[in-house]
Design a protein around this motif. Structure first.
Motif, PDB file in Angstrom:
ATOM      1  N   GLY A 271      14.378  59.029  70.635  1.00  0.00           N
ATOM      2  CA  GLY A 271      14.948  59.266  69.314  1.00  0.00           C
ATOM      3  C   GLY A 271      15.531  60.660  69.162  1.00  0.00           C
ATOM      4  O   GLY A 271      15.710  61.404  70.141  1.00  0.00           O
TER       5      GLY A 271
ATOM      6  N   SER B 234      17.189  54.274  81.226  1.00  0.00           N
ATOM      7  CA  SER B 234      17.222  53.564  79.940  1.00  0.00           C
ATOM      8  C   SER B 234      18.630  53.192  79.498  1.00  0.00           C
ATOM      9  O   SER B 234      18.837  52.872  78.320  1.00  0.00           O
TER      10      SER B 234
ATOM     11  N   ASN C 125      18.871  50.094  77.411  1.00  0.00           N
ATOM     12  CA  ASN C 125      17.981  49.957  76.257  1.00  0.00           C
ATOM     13  C   ASN C 125      18.698  50.308  74.947  1.00  0.00           C
ATOM     14  O   ASN C 125      19.143  51.445  74.779  1.00  0.00           O
TER      15      ASN C 125
ATOM     16  N   ALA D 136      17.496  50.953  72.122  1.00  0.00           N
ATOM     17  CA  ALA D 136      16.789  52.030  71.430  1.00  0.00           C
ATOM     18  C   ALA D 136      17.302  53.391  71.866  1.00  0.00           C
ATOM     19  O   ALA D 136      17.396  54.323  71.054  1.00  0.00           O
TER      20      ALA D 136
ATOM     21  N   ARG E  93      19.273  55.824  69.415  1.00  0.00           N
ATOM     22  CA  ARG E  93      18.402  56.970  69.172  1.00  0.00           C
ATOM     23  C   ARG E  93      17.351  56.668  68.117  1.00  0.00           C
ATOM     24  O   ARG E  93      17.110  57.446  67.190  1.00  0.00           O
ATOM     25  N   TRP E  94      16.703  55.519  68.277  1.00  0.00           N
ATOM     26  CA  TRP E  94      15.641  55.118  67.364  1.00  0.00           C
ATOM     27  C   TRP E  94      14.447  56.048  67.491  1.00  0.00           C
ATOM     28  O   TRP E  94      13.995  56.349  68.596  1.00  0.00           O
ATOM     29  N   ARG E  95      13.917  56.463  66.379  1.00  0.00           N
ATOM     30  CA  ARG E  95      12.715  57.292  66.365  1.00  0.00           C
ATOM     31  C   ARG E  95      11.495  56.371  66.347  1.00  0.00           C
ATOM     32  O   ARG E  95      10.932  56.062  65.299  1.00  0.00           O
ATOM     33  N   CYS E  96      11.107  55.934  67.514  1.00  0.00           N
ATOM     34  CA  CYS E  96      10.008  54.983  67.622  1.00  0.00           C
ATOM     35  C   CYS E  96       8.998  55.475  68.647  1.00  0.00           C
ATOM     36  O   CYS E  96       9.288  56.326  69.481  1.00  0.00           O
TER      37      CYS E  96
ATOM     38  N   THR F  98       5.541  54.092  71.161  1.00  0.00           N
ATOM     39  CA  THR F  98       4.792  52.961  71.687  1.00  0.00           C
ATOM     40  C   THR F  98       3.462  52.805  70.959  1.00  0.00           C
ATOM     41  O   THR F  98       2.844  53.796  70.545  1.00  0.00           O
TER      42      THR F  98
END
Length: 279
Positions: A229, A256, A259, A261, A265-268, A270
């Motif tokens: 992210g 990646s 991917n 995400a 640039r998802w702020r996620c 695991t």
């Protein structure tokens, strides 16, 4: 609703703590910000004074290092007592909030303001390690913690300022903000980390008789999950100027590329936890 921000800081220049970024990250939603500046030897006071905002109020204290790590909660409580808001938002000098989370955080404070039984508001944590693109989820790295407390005199910092508790001994009742806290204390040069390890022994975080060195560096960063992210805008210069992070990002990018995400640039984070400590 009135919101107080507060923090403690000492020798921020010497140990390269991003305290200015930390303060600026939540200053937009604070009505006041109390900075407890301890007796420093490196221009920390001048650094804080360089933040030109009428919201900031500086108090100066002498740290009694004979207390060991308890000095941190003592100094935190000194700053907390200076707060005049309904909520007191605490950040340590290496903790930063992403600007995208500010509306969510303020909304949580508004939502629970009238629920007097709610003592604190909680954050999910990113403990970045070695690189701005790696974080810890293994044993010894807490993943949730309270950083906003109701300012009614019934909540205090304790121990090494790890968290908060009720003064009367009853369980602290908290609610999640759903926001992230970005902890950057372990992203630095080996030289800076060695200084911090030595300082940790002086304060009492670790046993003085043990070998408190950082000569081995961070090791293979691929041991840790990748963060894809964005970082808080106030950390842009630090992120872009960190050589190891730039190299690590290229490794992550190659792995990646497929991917969504990564490209969005998802702020996620695991949801997996590692029950053993990764060494």
């Amino acid at each position: 609703m009135k919101i107080s921000g507060f923090t403690i800081v000492r020798n921020a220049v010497k140990f390269n703590y991003p305290v200015v970024a930390s303060i600026l990250s939540i200053l937009p939603i604070c009505d006041e910000f109390i900075v407890n500046v301890g007796d420093s030897e490196d221009g920390t006071l001048e650094l804080i004074q360089s933040i030109k905002s009428p919201k900031i109020r500086i108090i100066q204290t002498q740290w009694d290092m004979g207390q060991g790590s308890l000095v941190l909660s003592q100094q935190t409580n000194i700053a907390l007592k200076e707060c005049t808001g309904d909520w007191a938002f605490y950040l340590q000098s290496d903790e930063v909030i992403h600007e995208e989370d500010l509306p969510k955080i303020k909304s949580s404070m508004e939502r629970y303001l009238g629920q007097k039984d709610i003592d604190a508001l909680r954050f999910k944590w990113f403990h970045f390690y070695g690189s701005f693109w790696r974080y810890r989820i293994d044993l010894g790295w807490y993943q949730k913690q309270d950083r906003i407390v109701r300012n009614n005199g019934e909540v205090e910092s304790y121990g090494d300022a790890f968290g908060f508790r009720r003064v009367d001994g009853k369980p602290l009742k908290s609610r999640h903000t759903g926001a992230f806290l970005y902890h950057y204390g372990w992203v630095n040069s080996n030289e800076a980390m060695q200084k911090r390890c030595t300082n940790a022994a002086v304060i009492g975080f670790v046993d003085k008789d043990k070998n408190n060195t950082f000569t081995g560096g961070y090791g293979d960063l691929n041991r840790f999950p990748a963060y894809v992210g964005t970082h808080p805008a106030v950390m842009k210069e630090a992120v872009e100027g960190h050589q190891l992070s730039r190299e690590d990002f290229e490794i992550i990018r190659r792995k990646s590329w497929w991917n969504p995400a990564f490209w969005l640039r998802w702020r996620c984070k695991t949801g997996r936890r590692v029950k053993e400590r990764i060494t």
